[in-house]
Write a protein that holds these residues in place. Structure first.
Motif, PDB file in Angstrom:
ATOM      1  N   ILE A 212      -2.650  19.335 -47.440  1.00 56.72           N
ATOM      2  CA  ILE A 212      -2.077  20.042 -48.603  1.00 56.72           C
ATOM      3  C   ILE A 212      -2.660  21.448 -48.706  1.00 56.72           C
ATOM      4  O   ILE A 212      -1.941  22.434 -48.909  1.00 56.72           O
ATOM      5  N   GLU A 213      -3.975  21.557 -48.536  1.00 54.89           N
ATOM      6  CA  GLU A 213      -4.616  22.867 -48.611  1.00 54.89           C
ATOM      7  C   GLU A 213      -4.188  23.752 -47.450  1.00 54.89           C
ATOM      8  O   GLU A 213      -4.044  24.974 -47.606  1.00 54.89           O
ATOM      9  N   LYS A 214      -3.970  23.164 -46.289  1.00 57.86           N
ATOM     10  CA  LYS A 214      -3.507  23.925 -45.127  1.00 57.86           C
ATOM     11  C   LYS A 214      -2.138  24.543 -45.401  1.00 57.86           C
ATOM     12  O   LYS A 214      -1.904  25.732 -45.132  1.00 57.86           O
ATOM     13  N   HIS A 215      -1.227  23.764 -45.949  1.00 60.48           N
ATOM     14  CA  HIS A 215       0.113  24.275 -46.225  1.00 60.48           C
ATOM     15  C   HIS A 215       0.097  25.246 -47.412  1.00 60.48           C
ATOM     16  O   HIS A 215       0.920  26.163 -47.470  1.00 60.48           O
ATOM     17  N   ARG A 216      -0.850  25.070 -48.314  1.00 62.13           N
ATOM     18  CA  ARG A 216      -0.998  26.052 -49.389  1.00 62.13           C
ATOM     19  C   ARG A 216      -1.403  27.411 -48.802  1.00 62.13           C
ATOM     20  O   ARG A 216      -0.903  28.460 -49.209  1.00 62.13           O
ATOM     21  N   ASP A 217      -2.314  27.373 -47.820  1.00 60.59           N
ATOM     22  CA  ASP A 217      -2.707  28.609 -47.134  1.00 60.59           C
ATOM     23  C   ASP A 217      -1.510  29.230 -46.406  1.00 60.59           C
ATOM     24  O   ASP A 217      -1.351  30.453 -46.391  1.00 60.59           O
ATOM     25  N   ASN A 218      -0.684  28.367 -45.785  1.00 63.76           N
ATOM     26  CA  ASN A 218       0.496  28.883 -45.086  1.00 63.76           C
ATOM     27  C   ASN A 218       1.451  29.591 -46.036  1.00 63.76           C
ATOM     28  O   ASN A 218       1.992  30.664 -45.715  1.00 63.76           O
ATOM     29  N   PHE A 219       1.658  29.006 -47.200  1.00 67.57           N
ATOM     30  CA  PHE A 219       2.571  29.630 -48.166  1.00 67.57           C
ATOM     31  C   PHE A 219       1.990  30.932 -48.715  1.00 67.57           C
ATOM     32  O   PHE A 219       2.728  31.899 -48.942  1.00 67.57           O
ATOM     33  N   ASN A 220       0.689  30.953 -48.927  1.00 59.81           N
ATOM     34  CA  ASN A 220       0.064  32.208 -49.365  1.00 59.81           C
ATOM     35  C   ASN A 220       0.210  33.285 -48.292  1.00 59.81           C
ATOM     36  O   ASN A 220       0.429  34.462 -48.598  1.00 59.81           O
ATOM     37  N   PHE A 221       0.090  32.867 -47.038  1.00 61.74           N
ATOM     38  CA  PHE A 221       0.256  33.811 -45.929  1.00 61.74           C
ATOM     39  C   PHE A 221       1.700  34.327 -45.870  1.00 61.74           C
ATOM     40  O   PHE A 221       1.948  35.520 -45.673  1.00 61.74           O
ATOM     41  N   LEU A 222       2.663  33.427 -46.045  1.00 63.52           N
ATOM     42  CA  LEU A 222       4.067  33.826 -46.082  1.00 63.52           C
ATOM     43  C   LEU A 222       4.319  34.807 -47.225  1.00 63.52           C
ATOM     44  O   LEU A 222       5.019  35.813 -47.057  1.00 63.52           O
ATOM     45  N   LYS A 262      17.470  39.082 -50.275  1.00 63.69           N
ATOM     46  CA  LYS A 262      16.958  37.940 -49.516  1.00 63.69           C
ATOM     47  C   LYS A 262      15.446  37.814 -49.656  1.00 63.69           C
ATOM     48  O   LYS A 262      14.916  36.700 -49.770  1.00 63.69           O
ATOM     49  N   SER A 263      14.756  38.936 -49.624  1.00 63.59           N
ATOM     50  CA  SER A 263      13.297  38.887 -49.763  1.00 63.59           C
ATOM     51  C   SER A 263      12.899  38.326 -51.125  1.00 63.59           C
ATOM     52  O   SER A 263      11.919  37.577 -51.228  1.00 63.59           O
ATOM     53  N   LEU A 264      13.672  38.672 -52.172  1.00 64.55           N
ATOM     54  CA  LEU A 264      13.393  38.124 -53.504  1.00 64.55           C
ATOM     55  C   LEU A 264      13.644  36.615 -53.529  1.00 64.55           C
ATOM     56  O   LEU A 264      12.867  35.853 -54.126  1.00 64.55           O
ATOM     57  N   GLU A 265      14.714  36.194 -52.853  1.00 65.37           N
ATOM     58  CA  GLU A 265      15.012  34.762 -52.789  1.00 65.37           C
ATOM     59  C   GLU A 265      13.915  34.008 -52.042  1.00 65.37           C
ATOM     60  O   GLU A 265      13.539  32.894 -52.427  1.00 65.37           O
ATOM     61  N   LEU A 266      13.413  34.614 -50.971  1.00 63.62           N
ATOM     62  CA  LEU A 266      12.334  33.980 -50.209  1.00 63.62           C
ATOM     63  C   LEU A 266      11.091  33.800 -51.072  1.00 63.62           C
ATOM     64  O   LEU A 266      10.444  32.738 -51.039  1.00 63.62           O
ATOM     65  N   LEU A 267      10.754  34.826 -51.836  1.00 67.07           N
ATOM     66  CA  LEU A 267       9.566  34.734 -52.695  1.00 67.07           C
ATOM     67  C   LEU A 267       9.754  33.672 -53.774  1.00 67.07           C
ATOM     68  O   LEU A 267       8.819  32.925 -54.092  1.00 67.07           O
ATOM     69  N   GLU A 268      10.969  33.587 -54.335  1.00 68.66           N
ATOM     70  CA  GLU A 268      11.235  32.562 -55.342  1.00 68.66           C
ATOM     71  C   GLU A 268      11.118  31.169 -54.736  1.00 68.66           C
ATOM     72  O   GLU A 268      10.587  30.250 -55.366  1.00 68.66           O
ATOM     73  N   ILE A 270       9.293  30.313 -52.174  1.00 65.81           N
ATOM     74  CA  ILE A 270       7.874  30.049 -51.913  1.00 65.81           C
ATOM     75  C   ILE A 270       7.168  29.606 -53.189  1.00 65.81           C
ATOM     76  O   ILE A 270       6.355  28.669 -53.179  1.00 65.81           O
ATOM     77  N   GLU A 271       7.474  30.271 -54.304  1.00 62.79           N
ATOM     78  CA  GLU A 271       6.864  29.885 -55.582  1.00 62.79           C
ATOM     79  C   GLU A 271       7.237  28.450 -55.935  1.00 62.79           C
ATOM     80  O   GLU A 271       6.402  27.670 -56.406  1.00 62.79           O
ATOM     81  N   SER A 272       8.507  28.094 -55.703  1.00 63.32           N
ATOM     82  CA  SER A 272       8.949  26.731 -55.987  1.00 63.32           C
ATOM     83  C   SER A 272       8.236  25.725 -55.092  1.00 63.32           C
ATOM     84  O   SER A 272       7.789  24.666 -55.560  1.00 63.32           O
ATOM     85  N   ASP A 273       8.096  26.061 -53.807  1.00 64.83           N
ATOM     86  CA  ASP A 273       7.438  25.149 -52.873  1.00 64.83           C
ATOM     87  C   ASP A 273       5.949  25.018 -53.182  1.00 64.83           C
ATOM     88  O   ASP A 273       5.365  23.933 -53.015  1.00 64.83           O
ATOM     89  N   MET A 274       5.333  26.099 -53.615  1.00 65.33           N
ATOM     90  CA  MET A 274       3.924  26.010 -53.991  1.00 65.33           C
ATOM     91  C   MET A 274       3.754  25.132 -55.224  1.00 65.33           C
ATOM     92  O   MET A 274       2.733  24.440 -55.374  1.00 65.33           O
ATOM     93  N   GLY A 275       4.765  25.139 -56.110  1.00 61.28           N
ATOM     94  CA  GLY A 275       4.739  24.212 -57.242  1.00 61.28           C
ATOM     95  C   GLY A 275       4.801  22.764 -56.777  1.00 61.28           C
ATOM     96  O   GLY A 275       4.123  21.892 -57.327  1.00 61.28           O
ATOM     97  N   SER A 276       5.626  22.509 -55.730  1.00 61.32           N
ATOM     98  CA  SER A 276       5.705  21.157 -55.173  1.00 61.32           C
ATOM     99  C   SER A 276       4.373  20.749 -54.553  1.00 61.32           C
ATOM    100  O   SER A 276       3.941  19.598 -54.682  1.00 61.32           O
ATOM    101  N   LEU A 277       3.724  21.691 -53.875  1.00 59.96           N
ATOM    102  CA  LEU A 277       2.404  21.419 -53.313  1.00 59.96           C
ATOM    103  C   LEU A 277       1.402  21.097 -54.410  1.00 59.96           C
ATOM    104  O   LEU A 277       0.563  20.198 -54.275  1.00 59.96           O
ATOM    105  N   HIS A 278       1.484  21.852 -55.503  1.00 61.09           N
ATOM    106  CA  HIS A 278       0.583  21.608 -56.628  1.00 61.09           C
ATOM    107  C   HIS A 278       0.823  20.211 -57.197  1.00 61.09           C
ATOM    108  O   HIS A 278      -0.138  19.496 -57.538  1.00 61.09           O
TER     109      HIS A 278
END
Length: 356
Positions: A212-222, A262-268, A270-278
């Motif tokens: 979980i922490e690894k993928h959190r780092d990946n999303f932060n990197f993205l 598209k870049s705004l959609e990507l960021l949105e 990522i925020e949603s996926d980070m919520g799922s990780l949380h």
């Protein structure tokens, strides 16, 4: 995952031409497309000495360079197209942030292309840079890849409108192809998150938390990679009001606006996926806590049962000379029976109260 250390990366002078990436064994190669609506010329294994006779300023010229190890080759290309050394240094320094920069008649753009690494949870990174000026687009890739294979086929087969547009439209579809890699990477991360969520429902193995922490780092990197891209695309949108700089046609700014969206959609996303990780992390800790509570409840029940038994044993373990029960013929069996009754009664009581 190769981390891009924007602030702590190796510091190079603006004019120091040195490749800082990891693909140091990749040989430099060049490929040239010269085309318009009616004609196409394609040159493989292109050489710098052939630039003068192959470049046609009346057509669109796409020079693609794979591999950044040959500094002399890049210098020769820079000299021919009058590219400033600081732009060449930015192309070679892969630790730089994504950015867009305009100078005189040249637009410089670099971007990080991200894709899932095979058989690991890492993300592979490649910096791709573009220079566009006077109908000429030069792309610089760290290694040979298939990011632009479909675009080459569009040009060869005269599909779509790419052959009818100028170099700025070609830049748009190249950037769009790279941004598709972000979607592929995010989708891959989402699949792994879904798998992790399912694992948290069946196991409390600590390796799950590490993933979980690894993928959190990946999303932060993205996120760190997309934010400067978003800002750069916004800068391109802002150039529409610039009457001096006209590398991008007025009608084509709408395409770059799409990329910005598209870049705004990507960021949105990522925020949603980070919520799922949380949520997965919270579920993991809740499962751990529930498991610990179950263990503590069992231990508490066992302790509670043995407290009166320990008391009885303690009483009859005292070394007093005059204890009436010590001389009772059936005293031992009586005490054992009482202790068993106490255990049964306490278990019945705990069951009635649903304590276990």
């Amino acid at each position: 995952m190769r981390k891009i250390k924007y602030k702590k990366g190796r510091k190079l002078h603006s004019f120091n031409l040195e490749y800082t990436g990891i693909h140091k064994r990749t040989d430099s190669e060049m490929q040239l497309f010269v085309y318009d609506d009616a004609n196409l010329s394609e040159y493989e294994d292109f050489k710098v000495v052939d630039l003068a006779k192959s470049i046609d300023c009346k057509k669109i010229n796409w020079l693609n360079i794979h591999g950044l190890n040959d500094i002399d080759l890049l210098k020769s290309v820079g000299d021919y197209f009058k590219i400033d050394d600081f732009m060449l240094a930015d192309i070679l320094n892969t630790n730089r942030r994504t950015k867009v920069e305009e100078q005189h008649d040249t637009l410089f753009f670099n971007i990080k292309s991200l894709l899932p690494a095979e058989d690991t949870d890492n993300i592979s990174v490649e910096q791709i840079s573009f220079l566009i000026k006077d109908g000429i687009l030069i792309s610089f890739q760290e290694k040979r890849s298939d990011f632009f294979t479909h675009i080459r086929e569009l040009i060869r087969t005269h599909s779509g409108i790419v052959r009818t547009k100028k170099a700025d439209y070609l830049l748009y579809i190249l950037l769009d192809a790279i941004m598709e890699n972000f979607y592929i990477t995010i989708e891959n991360e989402e699949d792994k998150i879904e798998e992790l969520i399912n694992q948290t429902k069946n196991s409390t193995d600590k390796i799950i938390l590490e993933k979980i922490e690894k993928h959190r780092d990946n999303f932060n990197f993205l996120k760190r990679s997309i934010i400067p891209l978003r800002d750069s695309l916004y800068d391109i949108k802002s150039m529409k009001e610039d009457d001096v700089f006209n590398v991008i046609e007025i009608d084509n700014f709408s395409f770059f606006s799409r990329l910005h969206q598209k870049s705004l959609e990507l960021l949105e996303q990522i925020e949603s996926d980070m919520g799922s990780l949380h949520s997965a992390s919270d579920y993991y800790f809740s499962a751990q806590s529930h498991k610990m509570n179950e263990i503590m409840k069992t231990l508490t029940v066992v302790s509670a049962i043995f407290i009166p038994l320990t008391f009885i044993v303690g009483v009859y373990g005292m070394n007093f000379k005059y204890m009436p029960e010590l001389e009772y013929e059936h005293g031992y069996y009586t005490i054992i029976g009482i202790m068993i009754l106490i255990v049964v009664a306490m278990i019945y009581y705990f069951k009635r109260r649903r304590w276990f």
